[in-house]
Design an enzyme around this catalytic site. Structure first.
Site, PDB file in Angstrom:
ATOM      1  CG  ASP A 289      -1.848   1.148   1.312  1.00 39.45           C
ATOM      2  OD1 ASP A 289      -2.666   1.270   0.382  1.00 39.45           O
ATOM      3  OD2 ASP A 289      -1.780   1.938   2.277  1.00 39.45           O
ATOM      4  CD  GLU A 331      -2.304   2.303  -3.621  1.00 40.09           C
ATOM      5  OE1 GLU A 331      -3.173   3.127  -3.925  1.00 40.09           O
ATOM      6  OE2 GLU A 331      -1.566   2.457  -2.629  1.00 40.09           O
TER       7      GLU A 331
HETATM    8  C1  GLC Z   1      -3.941   3.479  -0.465  1.00 41.03           C
HETATM    9  C2  GLC Z   1      -5.304   2.872  -0.321  1.00 41.03           C
HETATM   10  C3  GLC Z   1      -6.265   3.940   0.071  1.00 41.03           C
HETATM   11  C4  GLC Z   1      -5.817   4.518   1.359  1.00 41.03           C
HETATM   12  C5  GLC Z   1      -4.369   4.966   1.304  1.00 41.03           C
HETATM   13  C6  GLC Z   1      -3.829   5.165   2.677  1.00 41.03           C
HETATM   14  O1  GLC Z   1      -3.879   4.420  -1.476  1.00 41.03           O
HETATM   15  O2  GLC Z   1      -5.679   2.254  -1.510  1.00 41.03           O
HETATM   16  O3  GLC Z   1      -7.561   3.449   0.176  1.00 41.03           O
HETATM   17  O4  GLC Z   1      -6.620   5.626   1.669  1.00 41.03           O
HETATM   18  O5  GLC Z   1      -3.536   4.020   0.723  1.00 41.03           O
HETATM   19  O6  GLC Z   1      -3.603   3.912   3.281  1.00 41.03           O
HETATM   20  C1  GLC Z   2      -2.808   6.780  -3.460  1.00 33.02           C
HETATM   21  C2  GLC Z   2      -2.577   7.874  -4.509  1.00 33.02           C
HETATM   22  C3  GLC Z   2      -3.532   8.988  -4.385  1.00 33.02           C
HETATM   23  C4  GLC Z   2      -4.864   8.355  -4.094  1.00 33.02           C
HETATM   24  C5  GLC Z   2      -4.832   7.868  -2.681  1.00 33.02           C
HETATM   25  C6  GLC Z   2      -5.993   7.069  -2.210  1.00 33.02           C
HETATM   26  O1  GLC Z   2      -1.660   6.307  -2.906  1.00 33.02           O
HETATM   27  O2  GLC Z   2      -1.270   8.301  -4.672  1.00 33.02           O
HETATM   28  O3  GLC Z   2      -3.579   9.757  -5.558  1.00 33.02           O
HETATM   29  O4  GLC Z   2      -5.897   9.255  -4.274  1.00 33.02           O
HETATM   30  O5  GLC Z   2      -3.696   7.090  -2.453  1.00 33.02           O
HETATM   31  O6  GLC Z   2      -7.183   7.402  -2.735  1.00 33.02           O
END
Ligand code: GLC
Ligand code: GLC
Length: 636
Positions: A289, A331
């Protein structure tokens, strides 16, 4: 300073001697030999990644030994069936590229009630053909504000609302039995403010002071904030949140998600132990993540730094030693040049494909396939033994992360075009069929992203006649491009936006909840009734999945873009010459005729793989509005 070779020799000798001693490992312990072999093989890369991060410390050898002890403890605790799985996975590193793969993702509570509910869902997942299931973080988290589980308070406990650790283990085993790999998150950029480490750090407990980035006043935060992006500006401006005692803590996301300080090797070691514990539950893929944010350096934007990559590769080297079957999925929802940097067998073997996702939506809005074609031609290739995870919708927002440089080549202005896409998807553009909701609309920077379910963004909510065809078109491309297709459960029956989140104060400020609806029981009940919208989406999707699974061409990494000379029709070939499948996808609401000259190279008497219909291409081919075909394209 020692040379790298000297360090390596020393470290290996040290580990060989100290580990068995410290850990009380008997000489003939059957677990030691395979561990020691893998240590020999992967210690160079582990050391190579850790040395630039922590090598200047006088206690570096101790740091390394501590980390190796963590690895041994993880390996020793690894259940025998998972060790057997390790061997099978290592023997077949490309299993993710099989045409049999189909991913799915859901929240255990919203979709199935709890973990036992997910267990009961297995027959349905099998009916769909799912082989990979990502369950959103099921771990202990703050009760109200928890970012859908992405604020973890303990990686060793399951959120009691979902079940227990025993339930999670049982689920992993049952899924494996059913041929479905469990995917869980490794939320390692931050913990919740209720994690024991966060509490200890806030209280100044020895050993925990440096677990997070906490500053006495605004001096340092102000200096950092001159360069960093705001991720959740609706919740708090900048990257820091103030504690009740006046101090400031780094919080890239919500103020209750405290960023860990990986400059402290104790953090790396502690998280390595949590990672191996999650692996040993029976997790086959770890969704890494928020990878972009894990390393901070003053004067930079603190995203995608070289040290972030070193950290992930160090975690990877550790899993090669202690849980070798485990894979990482990156991610990184960032510029495509940066996304690709995370993908390699030594770092993340899998990665979300946010570019393809965003460009599919772009093509629907503009009816033009130019950007998507360019991306397939120039940005789809990956290193050997790695794969994309292709998706249409997930639990997060849609960000327009295409490269402005690519857009410029097609005379598209990135900033203005994003503005158009945002207006289109929130239905502020004349003729738009989409019913999205803005996410983190930031008037100061002009930045905005989009929330909404696939069906609502495709026009199903406003009863547009083409909505079902659009949903199937996007899924068709997802299922036919190289990698693992990942279905957002609920989309297969055309689930619409859910505005109920606005009544929950803990969710109302985050529009992503509009596309995280509770299971739409009525739609699922209609899924086998072809007279319903749900039934049409479901049947169409089933046909596409079946077509994928019977097409060996859809496995493997090969893709060749196919120019159609029609701005609305995307084309690409899968498989190996001379027996390929030609995918054609019409992104306009008008039928498109493709002349026979386009098909000169192949046998004109052919058939279509999804419908099984025979086709004669001697008069060319007409695709209906939003139509798609997977043609057998035989050149011999
Ligand atoms: C990732 C997850 C998102 C979350 C963020 C912080 O982007 O997909 O849902 O808000 O990380 O953990
Ligand atoms: C992700 C992205 C950001 C996204 C968020 C979760 O890590 O970098 O653009 O909106 O986390 O929604």
């Amino acid at each position: 300073m020692l040379t790298r070779d000297q360090q390596l020799t020393l470290a290996l000798a040290h580990a060989r001697a100290r580990l068995p001693q410290d850990e009380g490992i008997a000489k003939d312990d059957p677990l030691w030999a395979p561990f020691s072999n893998r240590l020999q093989q992967h210690l160079p890369s582990l050391l190579g990644e850790l040395a630039p991060l922590y090598g200047a410390r006088p206690d570096f050898l101790d740091v390394l030994t501590t980390i190796l002890r963590t690895a041994w403890q993880g390996w020793r605790a690894r259940p025998a069936d998972l060790r057997a799985l390790d061997a099978r996975r290592e023997a077949k590193p490309d299993w993710m590229l099989s045409e049999q793969m189909l991913g799915a993702v859901c929240y255990a509570d919203l979709h199935c009630g709890n973990l036992q509910g997910v267990l009961k869902e297995i027959p349905y997942l099998q009916e769909l053909g799912v082989t990979y299931l990502h369950i959103m973080p099921p771990f202990l988290c703050p009760e109200a504000h928890n970012d859908g589980g992405y604020a973890v308070s303990s990686y060793r406990d399951v959120n009691p609302a979902l079940g227990s650790m025993a339930d999670l283990r049982a689920l992993a085993a049952a899924l494996r039995q059913a041929g479905i790999s469990l995917v869980l998150d490794f939320v390692f950029n931050h913990t919740s403010d209720e994690h024991a480490w966060a509490r200890a750090a806030a209280a100044g407990e020895p050993g925990y002071e440096d677990f997070y980035l906490i500053f006495p006043d605004r001096t340092q935060p102000d200096a950092y904030e001159r360069h960093v992006r705001e991720i959740f500006p609706d919740e708090h401006p900048g990257a820091f949140s103030q504690l009740s005692d006046g101090r400031w803590v780094w919080t890239t996301f919500h103020s209750y998600q405290w960023d860990l300080n990986y400059a402290n090797p104790a953090v790396f070691n502690a998280m390595a132990a949590e990672m191996l514990a999650i692996a040993n539950v029976g997790t086959e893929v770890l969704r890494m993540d928020a990878v972009a944010f894990i390393w901070k350096q003053l004067g930079t934007n603190c995203e995608n730094l070289p040290q972030a990559h070193q950290l992930i590769r160090a975690f990877n080297a550790l899993t090669r030693i202690a849980a070798p079957g485990l894979m990482f999925k990156s991610e990184a929802i960032v510029h495509p040049d940066e996304v690709i940097q995370y993908i390699s067998p030594q770092e993340c073997q899998l990665s979300y494909n946010p570019l393809q996702m965003a460009l599919l939506w772009n093509s629907l809005a503009t009816t033009q396939v130019n950007l998507l074609h360019l991306a397939l031609a120039e940005r789809a290739r990956l290193p050997a033994h790695t794969a994309w995870v292709n998706y249409i919708r997930g639990h997060d927002d849609i960000g327009w992360t295409f490269a402005d440089e690519d857009a410029t080549r097609l005379a598209i202005k990135g900033f203005d075009h994003r503005k158009f896409l945002n207006q289109f998807y929130v239905n502020r553009f004349p003729g738009s069929f989409a019913r999205g909701v803005p996410f983190q609309d930031n008037p100061a920077t002009g930045d905005c992203r989009i929330s909404g379910t696939c069906a609502s963004l495709c026009g199903l909510e406003q009863g547009d006649v083409h909505a079902v065809a659009r949903i199937l078109l996007l899924h068709g491309v997802m299922l036919s491009t190289p990698g693992v297709p990942l279905l957002y459960l609920g989309d297969e029956v055309g689930t619409l936006n859910h505005h109920g989140y606005l009544d929950d104060p803990a969710k109302a400020g985050d529009s992503r909840w509009v596309h995280r609806p509770p299971r739409d029981v009525a739609r699922y009940a209609q899924r086998n009734n072809p007279a319903t919208e749900a039934g049409r989406v479901f049947a169409g999707l089933r046909r596409l999945v079946a077509a994928r699974k019977k097409s060996p061409e859809m496995g493997g990494p090969e893709i060749t873009p196919f120019g159609t000379d029609n701005p609305h029709v995307l084309g690409f070939l899968r498989g190996l010459y001379p027996h390929q499948l030609l995918v054609l996808a019409n992104f306009s609401d008008q039928p498109q005729h493709l002349p026979n000259s386009l098909f000169n190279a192949a046998d004109p008497l052919t058939h279509e793989q999804v419908s099984g219909e025979r086709l004669d291409l001697r008069q060319g081919l007409t695709l209906p509005a939003y139509g798609q075909v997977w043609l057998h394209f035989d050149c011999a």
